[in-house]
Design a protein around this motif. Structure first.
Motif, mmCIF file in Angstrom:
data_model
loop_
_atom_site.group_PDB
_atom_site.id
_atom_site.type_symbol
_atom_site.label_atom_id
_atom_site.label_comp_id
_atom_site.label_asym_id
_atom_site.label_seq_id
_atom_site.Cartn_x
_atom_site.Cartn_y
_atom_site.Cartn_z
ATOM 1 N N LEU A 193 0.890 -1.042 -0.044
ATOM 2 C CA LEU A 193 -0.104 0.089 0.080
ATOM 3 C C LEU A 193 1.179 1.129 -0.018
ATOM 4 O O LEU A 193 1.829 1.118 0.519
ATOM 5 C CB LEU A 193 -0.744 0.141 1.453
ATOM 6 N N THR A 194 0.726 2.151 -0.828
ATOM 7 C CA THR A 194 1.563 3.394 -1.009
ATOM 8 C C THR A 194 0.822 4.559 -1.054
ATOM 9 O O THR A 194 -0.393 4.368 -1.537
ATOM 10 C CB THR A 194 2.374 3.302 -2.168
ATOM 11 N N ASP A 195 1.198 5.736 -0.410
ATOM 12 C CA ASP A 195 0.662 6.967 -0.532
ATOM 13 C C ASP A 195 1.205 7.782 -2.010
ATOM 14 O O ASP A 195 0.513 8.676 -2.397
ATOM 15 C CB ASP A 195 1.325 7.866 0.482
ATOM 16 N N LYS A 196 2.002 7.202 -2.773
ATOM 17 C CA LYS A 196 2.567 7.494 -4.025
ATOM 18 C C LYS A 196 1.252 7.797 -4.856
ATOM 19 O O LYS A 196 0.432 6.866 -5.073
ATOM 20 C CB LYS A 196 3.584 6.859 -4.384
ATOM 21 N N LYS A 197 1.454 8.576 -5.786
ATOM 22 C CA LYS A 197 0.440 8.650 -6.801
ATOM 23 C C LYS A 197 0.820 7.495 -7.933
ATOM 24 O O LYS A 197 2.073 7.111 -8.270
ATOM 25 C CB LYS A 197 0.435 10.118 -7.668
ATOM 26 N N LEU A 198 -0.286 7.155 -8.710
ATOM 27 C CA LEU A 198 -0.247 5.989 -9.516
ATOM 28 C C LEU A 198 1.191 6.211 -10.452
ATOM 29 O O LEU A 198 1.964 5.551 -10.703
ATOM 30 C CB LEU A 198 -1.204 5.825 -10.429
ATOM 31 N N ASN A 199 1.288 7.607 -10.889
ATOM 32 C CA ASN A 199 2.358 7.908 -11.936
ATOM 33 C C ASN A 199 3.547 7.795 -11.380
ATOM 34 O O ASN A 199 4.925 7.626 -12.186
ATOM 35 C CB ASN A 199 2.169 9.459 -12.202
ATOM 36 N N ALA A 254 -7.456 -3.965 6.381
ATOM 37 C CA ALA A 254 -8.036 -4.410 5.378
ATOM 38 C C ALA A 254 -7.259 -5.266 4.317
ATOM 39 O O ALA A 254 -7.822 -6.618 3.834
ATOM 40 C CB ALA A 254 -8.885 -3.487 4.553
ATOM 41 N N LEU A 255 -6.230 -5.090 4.162
ATOM 42 C CA LEU A 255 -5.091 -5.857 3.180
ATOM 43 C C LEU A 255 -4.830 -7.167 4.010
ATOM 44 O O LEU A 255 -5.187 -8.072 3.230
ATOM 45 C CB LEU A 255 -3.852 -4.900 3.132
ATOM 46 N N LEU A 256 -4.758 -7.046 5.018
ATOM 47 C CA LEU A 256 -4.144 -8.200 5.817
ATOM 48 C C LEU A 256 -5.536 -9.291 5.916
ATOM 49 O O LEU A 256 -5.318 -10.485 5.580
ATOM 50 C CB LEU A 256 -3.656 -8.144 7.080
ATOM 51 N N ASN A 257 -6.387 -8.973 6.034
ATOM 52 C CA ASN A 257 -7.709 -9.669 6.171
ATOM 53 C C ASN A 257 -8.221 -10.329 5.036
ATOM 54 O O ASN A 257 -8.512 -11.425 4.672
ATOM 55 C CB ASN A 257 -9.116 -8.829 7.148
ATOM 56 N N LEU A 293 -11.304 -1.991 -0.546
ATOM 57 C CA LEU A 293 -9.889 -2.294 -0.765
ATOM 58 C C LEU A 293 -9.797 -3.747 -0.414
ATOM 59 O O LEU A 293 -8.959 -4.674 -1.287
ATOM 60 C CB LEU A 293 -8.987 -1.496 0.437
ATOM 61 N N ARG A 294 -10.393 -4.349 0.456
ATOM 62 C CA ARG A 294 -10.282 -5.724 0.752
ATOM 63 C C ARG A 294 -10.779 -6.468 -0.420
ATOM 64 O O ARG A 294 -10.275 -7.602 -0.695
ATOM 65 C CB ARG A 294 -11.467 -5.897 2.108
ATOM 66 N N ALA A 295 -11.991 -5.950 -0.965
ATOM 67 C CA ALA A 295 -12.515 -6.978 -2.308
ATOM 68 C C ALA A 295 -11.481 -6.886 -3.264
ATOM 69 O O ALA A 295 -11.399 -7.902 -3.974
ATOM 70 C CB ALA A 295 -13.843 -6.142 -2.496
ATOM 71 N N MET A 296 -10.795 -5.881 -3.210
ATOM 72 C CA MET A 296 -9.732 -5.756 -4.587
ATOM 73 C C MET A 296 -8.680 -6.639 -4.516
ATOM 74 O O MET A 296 -8.330 -7.451 -5.411
ATOM 75 C CB MET A 296 -9.305 -4.368 -4.597
ATOM 76 N N VAL A 297 -8.020 -6.792 -3.128
ATOM 77 C CA VAL A 297 -7.134 -7.714 -2.746
ATOM 78 C C VAL A 297 -7.595 -9.174 -2.919
ATOM 79 O O VAL A 297 -6.905 -9.964 -3.398
ATOM 80 C CB VAL A 297 -6.566 -7.227 -1.319
ATOM 81 N N GLU A 298 -8.810 -9.380 -2.458
ATOM 82 C CA GLU A 298 -9.251 -10.493 -2.403
ATOM 83 C C GLU A 298 -9.400 -10.979 -3.878
ATOM 84 O O GLU A 298 -8.982 -12.194 -4.257
ATOM 85 C CB GLU A 298 -10.632 -10.665 -1.746
#
Ligand code: BES
Ligand code: ZN
Ligand code: ZN
Length: 489
Positions: free
Chosen positions: A5-11, A154-157, A105-110
């Protein structure tokens, strides 16, 4: 797969590929940098539609909405489409539409982990899994001051839930000659060791002592001896005690009421309920949920042979009730009858669920993608339904008992027959058969989940690949998570 997970912008993130979700079928209303190219390619952004612009290093996927269920399946389909490509890393935005909405976020990682699953254990040439690094940019949500901590949770779960589901898929997909009751027991023992669970295995002698004669009858013609597995997750000061029982038919040939050839194929998946119990206990222990969870599995193989149990046999189940066998293919309910009795004898729980690929009738009734949920009391049934659909990513439908269907299980010679005398309502009559083995104290606490439809489907659907889906794991995990937050009952 590693997630960052990062604060960086996508670019600002370096990756081999960017995954872009396009919401809304009308492309005109969305800003898409590759609009012209996508139009040329005929990309309509319908749900799950993929367009890979390899030169631009961008993969577009359509999604019906920003809701977690849609995001989960869209992302999964995007990842599945990368199967066989050389991309080692991918970046993606977080698509959370409102603050504190870590569900997406959880759904995306799942979706990424579930979509990345492939069963190739028996392929001599395996496609290498190249995609290793996933970067998720949280930059869009600075204005909401989204807590990094809740995102990390959320990522961990998500990782725990999806990996447990894949763990179940792998067991179910394993061929019946490699996964028989003894193997299921050893998987349970290994899991217990790794995840600090308690594990008790009952072998034939103990099963006889416990008078689990219905289960023993079903297993008799197999060269693989039966096992009953009891796994326990026992935290300090649990908020509730929950028992989950799973049907673990490592193969269901039908027995002497032999299945026709076409119907026998895929019956390695008749262990799906038990395998889901294993995955559930893996997840529950990794999340360290404050719920005491007992998983029971009846691991048995239903075969033919000189020693096979027969139509016309009358069995005495563990609770003393007698059952006239009229069809040896209705074996799951016989196994569950005894395991349910044993589970209730061992544990007085607040909730009792069972998961089973119990009837073809349930698949006829609600289709391949949905589980049937039933019981004598609305509360536990509704808890399952509430955990389904939009939250867990699994679908479930309520089936309702009634006394007229109950009467169709009557037998002239025993307390009940193992099949109903009507062709219709088979999912419900099977559920009502099970209710005969629920004691007074648990009647209001019990729900039966028939996962015959979704457990194993021979084509990919949403976040599920062809084959085992791991049905039941995410469903009951969500229920237990809600319970541990004091919600959902
Ligand atoms: N394992 C099957 C049910 C099943 C069917 C699961 C299709 C998944 C897909 C179960 O043991 C069975 O054979 N049930 C019979 C019951 C009948 C004999 C009353 C069925 O559904 O036909
Ligand atoms: Zn059967
Ligand atoms: Zn079966």
């Amino acid at each position: 797969m590693n997630f960052k997970l990062t604060d960086k912008k996508l670019n600002a993130i370096k990756a081999d590929l960017e995954i872009i979700i396009v919401i809304n079928k009308d492309l005109d209303h969305v800003f898409v940098q590759d609009k012209k190219t996508l139009e040329k390619a005929g990309f309509k952004a319908s749900h799950g539609e993929i367009s890979l612009l390899a030169e631009n290093k961008r993969l577009y996927v359509g999604s019906e909405s920003l809701k977690s269920g849609d995001i989960r399946s869209a992302v999964a389909m995007a990842i599945r489409s990368l199967n066989g490509t050389q991309f080692g890393s991918a970046k993606i935005g977080s698509y959370m539409s409102h603050p504190n909405c870590t569900a997406v976020l959880r759904a995306m990682v799942e979706g990424i982990i579930l979509g990345g699953y492939r069963f190739d254990a028996y392929k001599s040439k395996k496609t290498p899994r190249k995609l290793k690094e996933i970067y998720i940019s949280l930059e869009e949500y600075h204005s909401y001051e989204l807590s990094k901590e809740s995102c990390s949770r959320a990522l961990l779960n998500a990782q725990i839930a999806a990996n447990a589901t894949n763990f179940t898929r792998e067991i179910v997909n394993t061929s019946p000659d490699d996964c028989y009751p003894e193997v299921m027991a050893s998987i349970a023992l290994d899991l217990a060791k790794e995840n600090d669970l308690k594990c008790t295995i009952l072998k034939t002698k103990a099963l006889k002592k416990e008078k689990m004669n219905a289960l023993l009858a079903v297993s008799r013609a197999s060269r693989h001896k039966p096992r009953v597995i009891h796994l326990t997750h026992k935290p300090k000061n649990p908020k509730a005690v929950v028992t989950v029982v799973g049907k673990g038919l490592t193969y269901d040939s039908g027995g002497l009421s032999l299945k026709p050839a076409d119907y026998m194929v895929t019956m390695k998946a008749d262990k799906s309920g038990g395998s889901a119990v294993l995955g559930l206990l893996k997840a529950v222990s990794e999340m360290n949920l404050p719920i005491e969870v007992h998983g029971f599995i009846g691991a048995v193989e239903n075969m033919i042979g000189g020693d096979a149990y027969k139509p016309d046999d009358i069995l005495v189940a563990k609770n003393g009730k007698t059952i006239e066998v009229r069809n040896t293919d209705a074996e799951g309910r016989l196994v569950l009858a005894d395991v349910l009795c044993y589970a209730q004898q061992e544990v007085k729980s607040d909730y009792l669920f069972d998961m089973a690929t119990l009837t073809g009738a349930c698949v006829v009734g609600v289709g391949h993608y949905t589980s049937g949920v039933m019981g004598n009391s609305d509360l536990p049934v509704d808890m399952v339904l509430n955990a389904a659909d939009k939250i867990s990513g699994e679908m479930a439908s309520k089936l309702i008992f009634n006394r007229y269907l109950g009467k169709t299980l009557k037998s002239e010679v025993a307390d009940m027959s193992n099949i109903s005398n009507t062709r219709y309502g088979g999912a419900i009559t099977a559920g009502m058969f099970l209710s005969e083995f629920i004691d007074e104290a648990h009647q209001e606490k019990w729900a039966h989940i028939d996962i015959a439809g979704p457990a194993f489907v021979e084509h990919a659907w949403g976040e599920n690949p062809s084959g085992a889906s791991g049905a039941g794991v995410r469903l009951l995990l969500r229920l237990l998570e809600k319970l541990s937050r004091g919600e959902g009952h």
